[in-house]
Design a protein around this motif. Structure first.
Motif, short mmCIF file in Angstrom:
data_model
loop_
_atom_site.label_atom_id
_atom_site.label_comp_id
_atom_site.label_asym_id
_atom_site.label_seq_id
_atom_site.Cartn_x
_atom_site.Cartn_y
_atom_site.Cartn_z
N TYR A 106 13.40 18.95 57.14
CA TYR A 106 14.10 18.35 56.00
C TYR A 106 13.30 18.59 54.72
CZ TYR A 106 16.55 14.52 53.46
OH TYR A 106 17.26 13.76 52.57
N GLY A 107 11.99 18.32 54.79
CA GLY A 107 11.14 18.57 53.62
C GLY A 107 11.13 20.03 53.22
N GLY A 108 11.06 20.93 54.20
CA GLY A 108 11.10 22.35 53.89
C GLY A 108 12.41 22.77 53.26
N ALA A 109 13.51 22.16 53.72
CA ALA A 109 14.83 22.51 53.19
C ALA A 109 15.00 22.09 51.73
CB ALA A 109 15.92 21.86 54.04
N LEU A 110 14.18 21.15 51.26
CA LEU A 110 14.25 20.73 49.86
C LEU A 110 13.50 21.69 48.93
CD1 LEU A 110 13.71 16.86 50.18
CD2 LEU A 110 15.84 18.06 49.63
N ALA A 111 12.75 22.63 49.50
CA ALA A 111 11.97 23.57 48.69
C ALA A 111 12.89 24.63 48.07
CB ALA A 111 10.91 24.25 49.56
N PRO A 112 12.44 25.28 47.01
CA PRO A 112 13.25 26.36 46.42
C PRO A 112 13.49 27.48 47.43
CG PRO A 112 11.48 25.71 44.94
CD PRO A 112 11.22 25.02 46.24
N ALA A 113 14.71 28.01 47.44
CA ALA A 113 15.07 29.03 48.42
C ALA A 113 14.17 30.27 48.38
CB ALA A 113 16.53 29.44 48.22
N PRO A 114 13.77 30.77 47.20
CA PRO A 114 12.91 31.97 47.20
C PRO A 114 11.55 31.74 47.86
CG PRO A 114 13.92 31.64 45.05
CD PRO A 114 14.17 30.40 45.84
N ALA A 115 11.09 30.49 47.90
CA ALA A 115 9.77 30.20 48.47
C ALA A 115 9.82 29.92 49.97
CB ALA A 115 9.14 29.00 47.76
N PHE A 116 11.02 29.71 50.50
CA PHE A 116 11.14 29.25 51.89
C PHE A 116 10.86 30.38 52.87
CE2 PHE A 116 13.49 28.31 55.77
CZ PHE A 116 13.08 27.01 56.04
N GLU A 117 10.04 30.09 53.88
CA GLU A 117 9.74 31.06 54.94
C GLU A 117 9.93 30.38 56.29
OE1 GLU A 117 6.07 33.25 54.56
OE2 GLU A 117 6.02 32.88 52.40
N TRP A 118 10.81 30.93 57.11
CA TRP A 118 11.09 30.35 58.42
C TRP A 118 9.86 30.23 59.30
CZ3 TRP A 118 15.11 27.61 59.82
CH2 TRP A 118 16.34 27.80 59.17
N PRO A 119 8.99 31.26 59.39
CA PRO A 119 7.81 31.11 60.28
C PRO A 119 6.90 29.95 59.88
CG PRO A 119 8.17 33.42 59.72
CD PRO A 119 9.08 32.62 58.84
N ILE A 120 6.73 29.76 58.58
CA ILE A 120 5.89 28.65 58.12
C ILE A 120 6.55 27.31 58.44
CG2 ILE A 120 4.86 27.55 56.10
CD1 ILE A 120 3.49 30.12 56.90
N ALA A 121 7.86 27.24 58.25
CA ALA A 121 8.59 26.01 58.58
C ALA A 121 8.45 25.69 60.07
CB ALA A 121 10.06 26.15 58.20
N ALA A 122 8.59 26.72 60.91
CA ALA A 122 8.46 26.51 62.35
C ALA A 122 7.04 26.11 62.73
CB ALA A 122 8.87 27.79 63.09
N LEU A 123 6.05 26.71 62.06
CA LEU A 123 4.65 26.38 62.35
C LEU A 123 4.36 24.92 62.03
CD1 LEU A 123 1.74 27.15 63.09
CD2 LEU A 123 1.45 27.95 60.72
N HIS A 124 4.81 24.46 60.87
CA HIS A 124 4.55 23.06 60.51
C HIS A 124 5.31 22.12 61.44
CE1 HIS A 124 4.80 19.27 58.23
NE2 HIS A 124 3.58 19.60 57.84
N ALA A 125 6.58 22.40 61.70
CA ALA A 125 7.37 21.53 62.57
C ALA A 125 6.78 21.48 63.98
CB ALA A 125 8.82 22.00 62.62
N GLY A 126 6.33 22.63 64.48
CA GLY A 126 5.73 22.66 65.81
C GLY A 126 4.43 21.87 65.87
N THR A 127 3.64 21.94 64.81
CA THR A 127 2.39 21.18 64.77
C THR A 127 2.67 19.68 64.71
OG1 THR A 127 1.41 23.04 63.55
CG2 THR A 127 0.15 21.01 63.63
#
Length: 306
Positions: free
Chosen positions: A26-47
């Motif tokens: 949810y927090g990642g989805a609030l970020a600007p679209a050009p900055a969003f990276e799926w692998p980073i989102a998955a890494l944080h969520a997995g941690t």
């Protein structure tokens, strides 16, 4: 070997893990679209999910072997090895987050690990900390998920604080359901320490503060202090107000069920308020609709053609 794995997997508790993992996304989805990276989102969520798993292992060890409140599924040695291994995994993944995305998302997952290790037998023995530690963890997961993608603005911090307030009020109601058992084992939740009626009044105060804060976020958008759409934010204030009404009017168990269901409306309205057309969440939804739409057209064409 198989029995040991099954016993370990018994401490994977989706009902507690998914909300925290979801708040990271949810927090990642609030970020600007050009900055969003799926692998980073998955890494944080997995941690985040791994930190919650450590928390469940720690609870199982303390409740099963130290307090003898439940039948432990693992031996003392197996619990300790698993907790150390999980903690090392969180630290290692946090280091990777720091290298790839910065210190704030890494600190967020380290903070969640600290909460996981301290919840039992320390934080869950004080009326305040046992009420707010999980809600605070949810707020940290949201901020960390956003920080993994972009600098955390005041809007994301405000949304996280509102979730903490709402969930803390709901947690009081959940603890009221467990009040007889908690009293029997000396667990000092708010209902145990102050009685169910006073605990309900504390929950009502938390809901009122959250409602006022939510309206304040909307008014800040109107005044130009925060980049939010005012109407959904003000509309979201009905959720803590409805939670207060449920506490006052419904039986405790039904009130909690209603309040938990209302959190989804709260999340959706705050998302609509804080997420403009350029945020990652909107881009993901639009992209998914485009794919589904094109897929539907292709399927229709194939059906017509043959």
């Amino acid at each position: 070997m198989r029995g040991g794995i099954d016993a370990l997997l018994a401490y994977v508790r989706p009902a507690f893990m998914f909300p925290a993992v979801g708040m990271s996304a949810y927090g990642g989805a609030l970020a600007p679209a050009p900055a969003f990276e799926w692998p980073i989102a998955a890494l944080h969520a997995g941690t985040v999910g791994l930190a919650l798993f450590v928390a469940h292992l720690r609870d199982g060890y303390v409740d099963g072997h130290l307090r003898e409140e439940e039948t432990p599924r693992l031996s003392v040695a197996a619990f300790r090895r698993s907790i150390w291994a999980g903690s090392a995994g969180v630290v290692a993944l946090s280091g990777l987050l720091a290298a790839l995305s910065g210190i704030v998302p890494a600190l967020s997952t380290v903070a969640l690990l600290a909460l996981a290790l301290l919840h039992a037998p320390y934080l869950d023995r004080h009326p305040v900390t046992v009420t707010v530690d999980y809600p605070v963890g949810i707020g940290i997961a949201l901020i960390g998920g956003h920080a993994a993608q972009a600098t955390v603005p005041a809007t994301a911090a405000a949304v996280a604080a509102l979730f903490v307030g709402l969930l803390a009020g709901i947690k009081v109601g959940i603890d009221r359901l467990d009040e007889p058992f908690d009293r029997s084992i000396g667990k000092r939740t708010l209902p145990v320490a102050f009685g169910p009626e006073r605990a309900d009044r504390i929950a009502a105060g938390l809901f009122l503060l959250t409602a006022a804060g939510t309206v304040g976020v909307g008014l800040s958008g109107t005044a130009g202090f925060l980049p939010v759409t005012p109407a959904p934010a003000v509309g979201a204030a009905f959720v803590p107000a409805a939670c207060l009404l449920a506490t006052a009017r419904l039986a405790p168990e039904r009130a909690v069920r209603v309040q938990m269901a209302l959190t989804y409306a709260f999340a959706a309205l705050l998302f609509l308020s804080a997420c403009d057309s350029g945020c990652a969440g909107i881009a993901v939804v639009e992209g998914s609709l485009d794919v589904l739409g094109q897929g539907g057209l292709d399927a229709l064409a194939r059906a017509i053609g043959g």
